[in-house]
Design a protein around this motif. Structure first.
Motif, PDB file in Angstrom:
ATOM      1  N   ARG A  76       0.829  -1.210   0.000  1.00  0.00           N
ATOM      2  CA  ARG A  76       0.000   0.000   0.000  1.00  0.00           C
ATOM      3  C   ARG A  76       0.860   1.254   0.000  1.00  0.00           C
ATOM      4  NH1 ARG A  76      -3.395  -2.994   3.586  1.00  0.00           N
ATOM      5  NH2 ARG A  76      -2.356  -2.036   5.376  1.00  0.00           N
ATOM      6  N   GLN A  77       1.922   1.231   0.796  1.00  0.00           N
ATOM      7  CA  GLN A  77       2.826   2.380   0.823  1.00  0.00           C
ATOM      8  C   GLN A  77       3.480   2.606  -0.533  1.00  0.00           C
ATOM      9  OE1 GLN A  77       5.607   1.665   3.995  1.00  0.00           O
ATOM     10  NE2 GLN A  77       4.131   2.106   5.619  1.00  0.00           N
ATOM     11  N   MET A  78       3.877   1.516  -1.173  1.00  0.00           N
ATOM     12  CA  MET A  78       4.488   1.640  -2.494  1.00  0.00           C
ATOM     13  C   MET A  78       3.493   2.166  -3.520  1.00  0.00           C
ATOM     14  SD  MET A  78       7.647   0.876  -2.258  1.00  0.00           S
ATOM     15  CE  MET A  78       8.049   0.693  -3.999  1.00  0.00           C
ATOM     16  N   GLU A  79       2.226   1.710  -3.431  1.00  0.00           N
ATOM     17  CA  GLU A  79       1.191   2.200  -4.352  1.00  0.00           C
ATOM     18  C   GLU A  79       0.937   3.691  -4.150  1.00  0.00           C
ATOM     19  OE1 GLU A  79      -2.216  -0.210  -3.763  1.00  0.00           O
ATOM     20  OE2 GLU A  79      -1.338  -2.016  -4.684  1.00  0.00           O
ATOM     21  N   GLU A  80       0.859   4.112  -2.865  1.00  0.00           N
ATOM     22  CA  GLU A  80       0.646   5.528  -2.575  1.00  0.00           C
ATOM     23  C   GLU A  80       1.819   6.360  -3.077  1.00  0.00           C
ATOM     24  OE1 GLU A  80      -1.964   7.083  -1.368  1.00  0.00           O
ATOM     25  OE2 GLU A  80      -3.085   5.193  -1.242  1.00  0.00           O
ATOM     26  N   TYR A  81       3.009   5.851  -2.871  1.00  0.00           N
ATOM     27  CA  TYR A  81       4.199   6.561  -3.332  1.00  0.00           C
ATOM     28  C   TYR A  81       4.202   6.672  -4.855  1.00  0.00           C
ATOM     29  CZ  TYR A  81       9.125   7.580  -4.235  1.00  0.00           C
ATOM     30  OH  TYR A  81      10.290   8.128  -4.681  1.00  0.00           O
ATOM     31  N   ALA A  82       3.818   5.560  -5.514  1.00  0.00           N
ATOM     32  CA  ALA A  82       3.775   5.561  -6.977  1.00  0.00           C
ATOM     33  C   ALA A  82       2.730   6.553  -7.491  1.00  0.00           C
ATOM     34  CB  ALA A  82       3.478   4.157  -7.491  1.00  0.00           C
ATOM     35  N   LYS A  83       1.548   6.588  -6.820  1.00  0.00           N
ATOM     36  CA  LYS A  83       0.502   7.534  -7.227  1.00  0.00           C
ATOM     37  C   LYS A  83       0.972   8.974  -7.061  1.00  0.00           C
ATOM     38  CE  LYS A  83      -3.459   4.554  -6.187  1.00  0.00           C
ATOM     39  NZ  LYS A  83      -4.635   4.362  -5.297  1.00  0.00           N
ATOM     40  N   THR A  84       1.645   9.250  -5.919  1.00  0.00           N
ATOM     41  CA  THR A  84       2.151  10.605  -5.670  1.00  0.00           C
ATOM     42  C   THR A  84       3.161  11.010  -6.727  1.00  0.00           C
ATOM     43  OG1 THR A  84       1.842  10.252  -3.295  1.00  0.00           O
ATOM     44  CG2 THR A  84       3.252  12.085  -3.957  1.00  0.00           C
ATOM     45  N   ARG A  85       4.065  10.090  -7.042  1.00  0.00           N
ATOM     46  CA  ARG A  85       5.075  10.376  -8.057  1.00  0.00           C
ATOM     47  C   ARG A  85       4.431  10.595  -9.428  1.00  0.00           C
ATOM     48  NH1 ARG A  85       9.858  12.136  -7.447  1.00  0.00           N
ATOM     49  NH2 ARG A  85      10.590  10.967  -9.274  1.00  0.00           N
ATOM     50  N   THR A  86       3.427   9.762  -9.733  1.00  0.00           N
ATOM     51  CA  THR A  86       2.751   9.892 -11.028  1.00  0.00           C
ATOM     52  C   THR A  86       2.027  11.225 -11.131  1.00  0.00           C
ATOM     53  OG1 THR A  86       2.443   7.493 -11.121  1.00  0.00           O
ATOM     54  CG2 THR A  86       1.080   8.830 -12.586  1.00  0.00           C
ATOM     55  N   ALA A  87       1.345  11.621 -10.030  1.00  0.00           N
ATOM     56  CA  ALA A  87       0.617  12.891 -10.028  1.00  0.00           C
ATOM     57  C   ALA A  87       1.572  14.066 -10.198  1.00  0.00           C
ATOM     58  CB  ALA A  87      -0.177  13.032  -8.736  1.00  0.00           C
ATOM     59  N   SER A  88       2.713  14.034  -9.510  1.00  0.00           N
ATOM     60  CA  SER A  88       3.676  15.125  -9.619  1.00  0.00           C
ATOM     61  C   SER A  88       4.269  15.201 -11.019  1.00  0.00           C
ATOM     62  CB  SER A  88       4.794  14.949  -8.581  1.00  0.00           C
ATOM     63  OG  SER A  88       5.508  13.744  -8.812  1.00  0.00           O
ATOM     64  N   ILE A  89       4.491  14.040 -11.624  1.00  0.00           N
ATOM     65  CA  ILE A  89       5.021  14.021 -12.985  1.00  0.00           C
ATOM     66  C   ILE A  89       3.997  14.600 -13.965  1.00  0.00           C
ATOM     67  CG2 ILE A  89       5.730  12.504 -14.880  1.00  0.00           C
ATOM     68  CD1 ILE A  89       6.986  10.674 -12.755  1.00  0.00           C
ATOM     69  N   LYS A  90       2.712  14.213 -13.783  1.00  0.00           N
ATOM     70  CA  LYS A  90       1.657  14.730 -14.657  1.00  0.00           C
ATOM     71  C   LYS A  90       1.530  16.253 -14.516  1.00  0.00           C
ATOM     72  CE  LYS A  90      -1.283  10.619 -14.955  1.00  0.00           C
ATOM     73  NZ  LYS A  90      -2.588  10.027 -14.623  1.00  0.00           N
ATOM     74  N   THR A  91       1.615  16.732 -13.253  1.00  0.00           N
ATOM     75  CA  THR A  91       1.513  18.174 -13.026  1.00  0.00           C
ATOM     76  C   THR A  91       2.657  18.914 -13.698  1.00  0.00           C
ATOM     77  OG1 THR A  91       0.448  17.758 -10.897  1.00  0.00           O
ATOM     78  CG2 THR A  91       1.360  19.954 -11.253  1.00  0.00           C
ATOM     79  N   ALA A  92       3.866  18.392 -13.518  1.00  0.00           N
ATOM     80  CA  ALA A  92       5.028  19.020 -14.139  1.00  0.00           C
ATOM     81  C   ALA A  92       4.921  19.004 -15.660  1.00  0.00           C
ATOM     82  CB  ALA A  92       6.303  18.300 -13.689  1.00  0.00           C
ATOM     83  N   THR A  93       4.412  17.906 -16.196  1.00  0.00           N
ATOM     84  CA  THR A  93       4.251  17.779 -17.648  1.00  0.00           C
ATOM     85  C   THR A  93       3.214  18.762 -18.159  1.00  0.00           C
ATOM     86  OG1 THR A  93       4.809  15.430 -17.494  1.00  0.00           O
ATOM     87  CG2 THR A  93       3.752  16.169 -19.516  1.00  0.00           C
TER      88      THR A  93
END
Length: 330
Positions: A270-287
């Motif tokens: 669950r922690q890894m999934e949350e971390y992955a979601k956070t990273r994905t969201a930040s990447i999408k925002t930056a993009t």
């Protein structure tokens, strides 16, 4: 490679000699060998006990393991082999046994035993006081010579004791082997080739140890005898503890351990999934920000500047002042 281990053993040996001298007022190789061997084996007890426990439990589950092997004996396809591995792993997990649980402690303890032997063989290099002739005398025998040396002096009053050293080494190691074997035997007589080879080694090793004790100095023989006695006592203690274990209780404990491990794995996932979601969201925002900036730059670069001005208009005068009128006016 093992210089650090030699240094540690040397310090232990020095401390033992210091204690013997301050209690009994003597330096003695025999006493140092006995106490040194006992202390090192006590330090290694958790490893050796774990190895013996794993071997004993493996013998308990061996009938079930052989049933699984018979079940897939003539099935060589990949699916059957994978299924057999799954059932085997489930059996190990059921009893809380690692298939390598008996090998790892042995791999760790083997170099320790080699270093222990080397330190005992050259004790004078680590404790200078043990180089004296008086320190070598133990029960009337010179610990620095081999039992074979007493063939040259048949009239030595304690010569017969020297030959007890290799004899005791063989007998005690054989007893130790039988104690472990008897605890690991099961009712199933179907033994594989590896088990038969191990039995042959268990008969061969005591004879080899007797040969070593006959040809090497008696300090090594005393170490072998002390170590065999310790291992016999250890085997008896561990076997009694294992006999008191209820297999049902063991299985229940292992189920609880497996459930706790499963919860930990789920929490980590669950922690890894949350971390992955956070990273994905930040990447999408930056993009998204980058794309917007690129769009603005593209729009500004694509704007066509109108340079057709009427003569006398304000825009025309402004263009003239900038020096950029279409006629290159001044």
């Amino acid at each position: 490679m093992f210089n650090w281990l030699y240094w540690i053993f040397g310090k232990i040996l020095f401390g033992i000699d210091w204690a013997i001298f301050h209690v009994f007022g003597i330096h003695n190789i025999g006493l140092c060998v006995i106490l040194f061997t006992v202390i090192v084996y006590l330090l290694m007890y958790p490893l050796n006990a774990k190895q013996q426990k794993s071997t004993r439990l493996m013998s308990r589950i061996n009938p079930e393991l052989q049933e699984i092997q018979k079940k897939y004996k003539n099935k060589r396809d990949q699916a059957s082999q994978m299924k057999m591995n799954e059932e085997t792993q489930a059996l190990y997990a059921k009893y809380g046994i690692s298939p390598f649980g008996g090998c790892l402690p042995l791999l760790i303890s083997f170099p320790i035993m080699i270093c222990l032997y080397r330190v005992i063989y050259s004790m004078g290099n680590y404790v200078e006081a043990l180089n004296s002739p008086s320190a070598a005398n133990f029960l009337g025998l010179d610990m620095k010579v081999s039992p074979m040396a007493f063939f040259k002096d048949p009239n030595h009053p304690y010569g017969w004791l020297a030959f007890l050293v290799p004899i005791l080494a063989v007998v005690l190691q054989f007893i130790n082997t039988k104690v472990i074997q008897s605890s690991n035997d099961n009712s199933n007589s179907d033994q594989n080739q590896m088990q038969q080879s191990m039995k042959m080694m268990n008969y061969f090793m005591p004879l080899m140890s007797g040969f070593f004790c006959l040809s090497l100095n008696m300090g090594i023989g005393l170490y072998w005898i002390t170590g065999s006695l310790f291992r016999i006592i250890q085997a008896i203690i561990v076997n009694k503890k294992i006999d008191q274990i209820s297999m049902d209780e063991l299985i229940e404990r292992n189920k609880e351990k497996a459930a706790k491990k499963s919860k930990k794995r789920e929490a980590m996932n669950r922690q890894m999934e949350e971390y992955a979601k956070t990273r994905t969201a930040s990447i999408k925002t930056a993009t998204s920000y980058q794309n917007k900036a690129d769009d603005k730059n593209s729009e500004s670069s694509n704007v066509k500047v109108n340079r057709d001005f009427k003569a006398g208009s304000i825009a025309g005068y402004a263009n003239m002042l900038s020096g950029k009128d279409k006629n290159g006016g001044k």
